[in-house]
Design a protein around this motif. Structure first.
Motif, PDB file in Angstrom:
ATOM      1  N   LYS A   4      44.367  51.014  45.738  1.00  0.00           N
ATOM      2  CA  LYS A   4      44.137  52.203  44.897  1.00  0.00           C
ATOM      3  C   LYS A   4      45.645  52.717  44.557  1.00  0.00           C
ATOM      4  CE  LYS A   4      42.890  57.384  45.010  1.00  0.00           C
ATOM      5  NZ  LYS A   4      42.506  58.805  45.927  1.00  0.00           N
ATOM      6  N   GLU A   5      46.418  51.895  44.651  1.00  0.00           N
ATOM      7  CA  GLU A   5      47.882  52.766  44.398  1.00  0.00           C
ATOM      8  C   GLU A   5      47.950  51.151  42.890  1.00  0.00           C
ATOM      9  OE1 GLU A   5      50.303  53.934  48.331  1.00  0.00           O
ATOM     10  OE2 GLU A   5      50.052  52.112  48.011  1.00  0.00           O
ATOM     11  N   LEU A   6      47.556  50.082  43.506  1.00  0.00           N
ATOM     12  CA  LEU A   6      47.695  48.551  42.060  1.00  0.00           C
ATOM     13  C   LEU A   6      46.562  49.348  41.716  1.00  0.00           C
ATOM     14  CD1 LEU A   6      48.626  45.986  41.673  1.00  0.00           C
ATOM     15  CD2 LEU A   6      46.621  45.091  42.390  1.00  0.00           C
ATOM     16  N   ILE A   7      45.573  49.498  41.073  1.00  0.00           N
ATOM     17  CA  ILE A   7      44.638  50.404  40.286  1.00  0.00           C
ATOM     18  C   ILE A   7      45.439  51.583  39.289  1.00  0.00           C
ATOM     19  CG2 ILE A   7      42.742  51.570  39.277  1.00  0.00           C
ATOM     20  CD1 ILE A   7      41.151  49.567  41.505  1.00  0.00           C
ATOM     21  N   THR A  17      41.833  53.588  31.430  1.00  0.00           N
ATOM     22  CA  THR A  17      42.028  55.300  33.071  1.00  0.00           C
ATOM     23  C   THR A  17      41.759  53.873  33.800  1.00  0.00           C
ATOM     24  OG1 THR A  17      39.277  54.201  32.317  1.00  0.00           O
ATOM     25  CG2 THR A  17      40.507  56.006  31.281  1.00  0.00           C
ATOM     26  N   GLN A  18      41.099  54.788  35.401  1.00  0.00           N
ATOM     27  CA  GLN A  18      41.625  54.210  36.368  1.00  0.00           C
ATOM     28  C   GLN A  18      40.182  53.282  36.462  1.00  0.00           C
ATOM     29  OE1 GLN A  18      42.942  56.069  39.666  1.00  0.00           O
ATOM     30  NE2 GLN A  18      45.118  56.625  39.268  1.00  0.00           N
ATOM     31  N   THR A  19      39.394  54.002  36.193  1.00  0.00           N
ATOM     32  CA  THR A  19      38.162  53.041  35.893  1.00  0.00           C
ATOM     33  C   THR A  19      38.149  51.997  35.150  1.00  0.00           C
ATOM     34  OG1 THR A  19      37.039  55.413  36.264  1.00  0.00           O
ATOM     35  CG2 THR A  19      35.531  53.346  35.521  1.00  0.00           C
ATOM     36  N   ASP A  20      38.397  51.685  34.015  1.00  0.00           N
ATOM     37  CA  ASP A  20      38.632  50.463  33.686  1.00  0.00           C
ATOM     38  C   ASP A  20      39.991  49.725  33.938  1.00  0.00           C
ATOM     39  OD1 ASP A  20      37.327  51.200  31.460  1.00  0.00           O
ATOM     40  OD2 ASP A  20      38.778  51.965  29.859  1.00  0.00           O
ATOM     41  N   ALA A  21      40.976  49.886  34.390  1.00  0.00           N
ATOM     42  CA  ALA A  21      41.903  48.791  35.186  1.00  0.00           C
ATOM     43  C   ALA A  21      41.064  48.381  36.597  1.00  0.00           C
ATOM     44  CB  ALA A  21      42.709  49.843  35.820  1.00  0.00           C
ATOM     45  N   ASP A  22      40.236  49.438  37.814  1.00  0.00           N
ATOM     46  CA  ASP A  22      39.277  49.304  38.322  1.00  0.00           C
ATOM     47  C   ASP A  22      38.567  47.653  38.136  1.00  0.00           C
ATOM     48  OD1 ASP A  22      38.742  48.625  41.041  1.00  0.00           O
ATOM     49  OD2 ASP A  22      36.935  50.039  40.221  1.00  0.00           O
ATOM     50  N   ALA A  23      37.817  47.744  37.368  1.00  0.00           N
ATOM     51  CA  ALA A  23      36.375  46.965  36.386  1.00  0.00           C
ATOM     52  C   ALA A  23      37.191  46.046  35.733  1.00  0.00           C
ATOM     53  CB  ALA A  23      36.271  47.846  35.238  1.00  0.00           C
ATOM     54  N   VAL A  24      38.589  45.571  35.655  1.00  0.00           N
ATOM     55  CA  VAL A  24      39.702  44.702  34.937  1.00  0.00           C
ATOM     56  C   VAL A  24      39.476  43.677  36.440  1.00  0.00           C
ATOM     57  CG1 VAL A  24      41.457  43.396  33.774  1.00  0.00           C
ATOM     58  CG2 VAL A  24      39.920  46.131  32.951  1.00  0.00           C
ATOM     59  N   LEU A  25      40.207  44.524  37.565  1.00  0.00           N
ATOM     60  CA  LEU A  25      40.891  44.151  38.796  1.00  0.00           C
ATOM     61  C   LEU A  25      40.040  43.431  39.176  1.00  0.00           C
ATOM     62  CD1 LEU A  25      43.368  43.595  40.576  1.00  0.00           C
ATOM     63  CD2 LEU A  25      42.990  45.294  41.175  1.00  0.00           C
ATOM     64  N   ASN A  26      38.413  44.225  38.968  1.00  0.00           N
ATOM     65  CA  ASN A  26      37.047  43.237  40.134  1.00  0.00           C
ATOM     66  C   ASN A  26      36.940  41.858  39.781  1.00  0.00           C
ATOM     67  OD1 ASN A  26      36.731  44.890  42.092  1.00  0.00           O
ATOM     68  ND2 ASN A  26      35.862  46.791  40.729  1.00  0.00           N
ATOM     69  N   ALA A  27      36.801  42.220  38.020  1.00  0.00           N
ATOM     70  CA  ALA A  27      36.171  40.801  36.840  1.00  0.00           C
ATOM     71  C   ALA A  27      37.127  39.629  37.029  1.00  0.00           C
ATOM     72  CB  ALA A  27      36.733  41.184  35.358  1.00  0.00           C
ATOM     73  N   PHE A  28      38.934  39.636  37.279  1.00  0.00           N
ATOM     74  CA  PHE A  28      39.917  39.074  37.955  1.00  0.00           C
ATOM     75  C   PHE A  28      39.430  38.346  38.837  1.00  0.00           C
ATOM     76  CE2 PHE A  28      43.845  37.838  39.159  1.00  0.00           C
ATOM     77  CZ  PHE A  28      44.078  37.124  38.979  1.00  0.00           C
ATOM     78  N   GLN A  29      39.606  39.351  40.039  1.00  0.00           N
ATOM     79  CA  GLN A  29      38.890  38.732  41.514  1.00  0.00           C
ATOM     80  C   GLN A  29      37.915  38.030  41.656  1.00  0.00           C
ATOM     81  OE1 GLN A  29      38.696  42.162  44.374  1.00  0.00           O
ATOM     82  NE2 GLN A  29      37.244  41.432  45.519  1.00  0.00           N
TER      83      GLN A  29
END
Length: 92
Positions: A4-7, A17-29
């Motif tokens: 959560k802190e990373l996002i 937005t945090q939603t967009d950052a979360d989506a990018v992090l999920n895609a990278f993963q």
């Protein structure tokens, strides 16, 4: 730092937005998982990290409780290597 802190930090640095950052992090993963699972390619972020599938050959081991010799099967592993810039940041 947890996920959560990373996002939150990524969203702030990138101005998204945090939603967009979360989506990018999920895609990278997902991409990293796919590369490591296939095992025929290596994902490299120059200076940062590289991800690839590693392998361990079958070998003989020893049961520490009984001292008995056992056979350890061959296995696949995930291999992550730090890049030069990350190593330099850790060194100070």
């Amino acid at each position: 730092m947890n996920r959560k802190e990373l996002i939150s930090a990524i969203a702030t640095k990138a101005g998204v937005t945090q939603t967009d950052a979360d989506a990018v992090l999920n895609a990278f993963q997902d991409v990293v998982f796919d590369v490591v699972a296939k095992g025929d390619d290596k994902l490299t972020l120059p200076g940062f990290l590289s991800f690839e599938q590693g392998s361990r050959s079958a070998r003989e081991g020893r049961n520490p409780a009984t001292g008995e010799t056992i056979q350890i099967a061959a296995s696949k592993t995930a291999k992550v290597t730090a890049g030069s810039k990350l190593k330099a940041a850790a060194a100070g």
